[in-house]
Scaffold this active site. Structure first.
Site, PDB file in Angstrom:
ATOM      1  CD  GLU A 120      -8.298  12.725  -3.416  1.00 56.51           C
ATOM      2  OE1 GLU A 120      -8.555  13.892  -3.096  1.00 56.51           O
ATOM      3  OE2 GLU A 120      -7.269  12.131  -3.052  1.00 56.51           O
ATOM      4  CB  CYS A 133      -2.813   8.374 -11.224  1.00 60.30           C
ATOM      5  SG  CYS A 133      -2.562   7.359  -9.784  1.00 60.30           S
ATOM      6  CB  CYS A 140      -6.549   0.537   0.505  1.00 62.36           C
ATOM      7  SG  CYS A 140      -5.492  -0.784  -0.112  1.00 62.36           S
ATOM      8  CB  CYS A 144       1.220   0.311   2.721  1.00 60.20           C
ATOM      9  SG  CYS A 144       0.796  -1.150   1.746  1.00 60.20           S
ATOM     10  CB  CYS A 147       0.164   4.191   1.635  1.00 62.93           C
ATOM     11  SG  CYS A 147      -1.181   4.492   0.467  1.00 62.93           S
ATOM     12  CB  CYS A 374       3.107   8.161  -5.334  1.00 61.81           C
ATOM     13  SG  CYS A 374       3.522   7.970  -7.006  1.00 61.81           S
TER      14      CYS A 374
HETATM   15  N1  SAH Z   1      -2.278  -0.366  -4.134  1.00 67.99           N
HETATM   16  C1  SAH Z   1      -1.395  -0.375  -5.213  1.00 67.99           C
HETATM   17  C2  SAH Z   1      -1.505   0.835  -6.120  1.00 67.99           C
HETATM   18  C3  SAH Z   1      -1.715   2.172  -5.473  1.00 67.99           C
HETATM   19  S1  SAH Z   1      -0.378   2.958  -4.666  1.00 67.99           S
HETATM   20  C4  SAH Z   1       0.020  -0.534  -4.717  1.00 67.99           C
HETATM   21  O1  SAH Z   1       0.233  -0.443  -3.524  1.00 67.99           O
HETATM   22  O2  SAH Z   1       0.885  -0.788  -5.540  1.00 67.99           O
HETATM   23  C5  SAH Z   1       0.707   3.522  -5.971  1.00 67.99           C
HETATM   24  C6  SAH Z   1       2.175   3.615  -5.545  1.00 67.99           C
HETATM   25  O3  SAH Z   1       2.420   4.692  -4.627  1.00 67.99           O
HETATM   26  C7  SAH Z   1       2.634   2.351  -4.830  1.00 67.99           C
HETATM   27  O4  SAH Z   1       3.917   1.981  -5.256  1.00 67.99           O
HETATM   28  C8  SAH Z   1       2.684   2.824  -3.403  1.00 67.99           C
HETATM   29  O5  SAH Z   1       3.496   2.008  -2.617  1.00 67.99           O
HETATM   30  C9  SAH Z   1       3.225   4.223  -3.574  1.00 67.99           C
HETATM   31  N2  SAH Z   1       3.039   5.057  -2.385  1.00 67.99           N
HETATM   32  C10 SAH Z   1       2.118   4.922  -1.409  1.00 67.99           C
HETATM   33  N3  SAH Z   1       2.269   5.908  -0.483  1.00 67.99           N
HETATM   34  C11 SAH Z   1       3.303   6.678  -0.886  1.00 67.99           C
HETATM   35  C12 SAH Z   1       3.911   7.868  -0.371  1.00 67.99           C
HETATM   36  N4  SAH Z   1       3.447   8.470   0.705  1.00 67.99           N
HETATM   37  N5  SAH Z   1       4.949   8.386  -1.058  1.00 67.99           N
HETATM   38  C13 SAH Z   1       5.384   7.824  -2.202  1.00 67.99           C
HETATM   39  N6  SAH Z   1       4.836   6.715  -2.750  1.00 67.99           N
HETATM   40  C14 SAH Z   1       3.805   6.147  -2.098  1.00 67.99           C
HETATM   41 FE1  SF4 Z   2      -3.336   0.153  -0.373  1.00 71.45          FE
HETATM   42 FE2  SF4 Z   2      -1.687   2.245  -0.211  1.00 71.45          FE
HETATM   43 FE3  SF4 Z   2      -0.767  -0.201   0.321  1.00 71.45          FE
HETATM   44 FE4  SF4 Z   2      -1.375   0.473  -2.206  1.00 71.45          FE
HETATM   45  S1  SF4 Z   2       0.247   1.387  -0.950  1.00 71.45           S
HETATM   46  S2  SF4 Z   2      -1.935  -1.422  -1.142  1.00 71.45           S
HETATM   47  S3  SF4 Z   2      -3.147   1.834  -1.852  1.00 71.45           S
HETATM   48  S4  SF4 Z   2      -2.342   0.908   1.485  1.00 71.45           S
END
Ligand code: SAH
Ligand code: SF4
Length: 402
Positions: A120, A133, A140, A144, A147, A374
């Site tokens: 996406e 974006c 991944c 996290c 996420c 995000c």
């Molecule tokens: N993997 C990279 C980039 C992709 S995520 C990273 O983790 O930085 C982009 C941003 O969205 C990151 O700061 C991530 O922590 C945040 N993010 C992930 N899940 C989210 C959620 N459910 N609500 C708000 N931000 C989120």
């Molecule tokens: Fe991967 Fe989501 Fe963690 Fe970014 S925030 S490193 S996309 S699991």
């Protein structure tokens, strides 16, 4: 209201899918190659050394200044050469499976790669600018817990071409290539910024991301300056210095916790690279200055990381680092165990951060209604289990002529 536009555009260059098996494209794609790599590819197709350099510059210009999608459009290249190019190469974009437009104007594309996997890409329009974006991986490796992408196992890294293609598709869709016969400089640009914040951890796909961003920032092409490109990482400490040295883009760090016990839970890579090591790498980020600050992203999770104490600790930890703080209201997704902090809690937290000298740090959620905000991105692509792959390969080998 959301308007799902299921436009599944036919792509003449897309590989055939026969009986669920995707055949590899016969011709190599030129998307995402640097000019020297383009010239080398042309030489591989029999074009002379000197001519290949000239043609590479012309093709680069057609692809990234004009948005050409076929060799036919390249009118300063002879017909015979265009025919040669067409037999060896494609200018294949990715297939658009669907495009959704949020009530707030945010657009999300689901894109299909040549092997059938999907990623996406999201465009967020704002007054005077627009941010794309971009995804770096299908799924991944990291997990996290807040996420959505983190619930999807890594299927594979994207190639540089697949990363660049996301930018081309957005520009196609926003209809902002210069018109035919208009000067190349005559373009209404709404896509002004790129963030590597889509699916995946960009520093685990370092070389392809670096090569793609070199193409995207090339002043004779798409020309999106590295000051307008931000790479977000969950904190892959050993790659951070290289990121500054080799990519030279703006850095964002997904911090989200100010104590190791909390960050270990939210961003499990913290167990390998804890907060102190991460911040040490940030202090040494090449090119860091007050004009080139690191953005620290902090997702607001109710009762988990949102107390006044946390805010004060955040300010203390970042002391001395040229930094911006970006508070992100948690974007929920189906099945999550977290809730977004209440608005007055976010305001109280932001107030402490603001008083410490960081301006307006709350990021407005965009595109939530189409799961484009995000951390909400996820595709259906699943890594084939080893046992399934073996069975498929065995079946294919049985069918293959000997
Ligand atoms: N993997 C990279 C980039 C992709 S995520 C990273 O983790 O930085 C982009 C941003 O969205 C990151 O700061 C991530 O922590 C945040 N993010 C992930 N899940 C989210 C959620 N459910 N609500 C708000 N931000 C989120
Ligand atoms: Fe991967 Fe989501 Fe963690 Fe970014 S925030 S490193 S996309 S699991």
């Amino acid at each position: 209201m959301t308007q799902p536009l299921d436009i599944a555009r036919a792509n003449p260059n897309a590989p055939a899918i026969v009986g669920g098996v995707v055949s590899a494209p016969a011709r190599a794609s030129l998307i995402g190659l640097s000019r020297p790599a383009l010239a080398a590819a042309l030489q591989g197709a029999g074009v002379g050394e000197r001519e290949s350099r000239m043609r590479a510059s012309q093709i680069f210009n057609w692809l990234y200044v004009r948005g050409a999608t076929s060799f036919d459009e390249m009118t300063n290249i002879s017909k015979a050469m265009r025919a040669t190019l067409d037999t060896h190469f494609t200018l294949s974009r990715l297939d658009i499976v669907s495009e959704q437009i949020s009530t707030d104007g945010t657009r999300k594309w689901l894109l299909r790669l040549a092997d059938g996997n999907e990623v996406e890409t999201v465009f967020i329009p704002e007054p005077g600018r627009g941010t794309l974006c971009v995804s770096s991986q299908v799924g991944c490796t990291l997990t996290c817990t807040f996420c959505h992408t983190g619930t999807q196992r890594l299927v594979r890294n994207l190639t540089a071409g697949e990363i660049v293609a996301q930018v081309l598709i957005a520009r196609d869709s926003l209809d902002e290539w210069p018109q035919v016969n208009a000067p190349a400089t005559d373009t209404r640009r709404t896509l002004t910024n790129v963030v590597m914040m889509g699916m995946g951890e960009p520093l685990y796909n370092f070389d392809a991301v670096r090569d793609a961003l070199d193409v995207v920032s090339d002043g004779d092409g798409l020309s999106i300056s590295k000051r307008r490109i931000t790479l977000s990482t969950s904190g892959i400490v050993p790659e951070i210095e290289r990121c500054g040295a080799e990519m030279g883009v703006m850095l964002a760090i997904s911090l989200h916790g100010v104590r190791d016990e909390v960050r270990d839970e939210l961003v499990p890579i913290n167990k390998k690279y804890p907060i102190a090591e991460l911040l040490r790498a940030c202090r040494h980020y090449p090119g860091l200055s007050n004009a080139r600050r690191i953005t620290f992203e902090y997702v607001m999770l109710k009762g988990v990381n949102d107390s006044n104490q946390d805010a004060k600790e955040l300010v203390r930890l970042l002391k001395g680092i040229p930094a911006k703080i970006n508070l992100i209201p948690f974007n929920p997704w189906p099945g999550t165990r977290y809730e977004c902090s209440d608005w007055d809690r976010i305001e109280a937290f932001a107030d402490i951060v603001n008083k410490a000298g960081y301006a307006s740090p709350v990021r407005t959620p965009r595109g939530r209604d189409i799961l484009a905000a995000c951390g909400q991105l996820k595709s259906e692509s699943e890594k084939e289990r080893a046992s399934v792959r073996m069975a498929r390969l065995r079946a294919e080998n049985q069918d293959a002529p000997i």
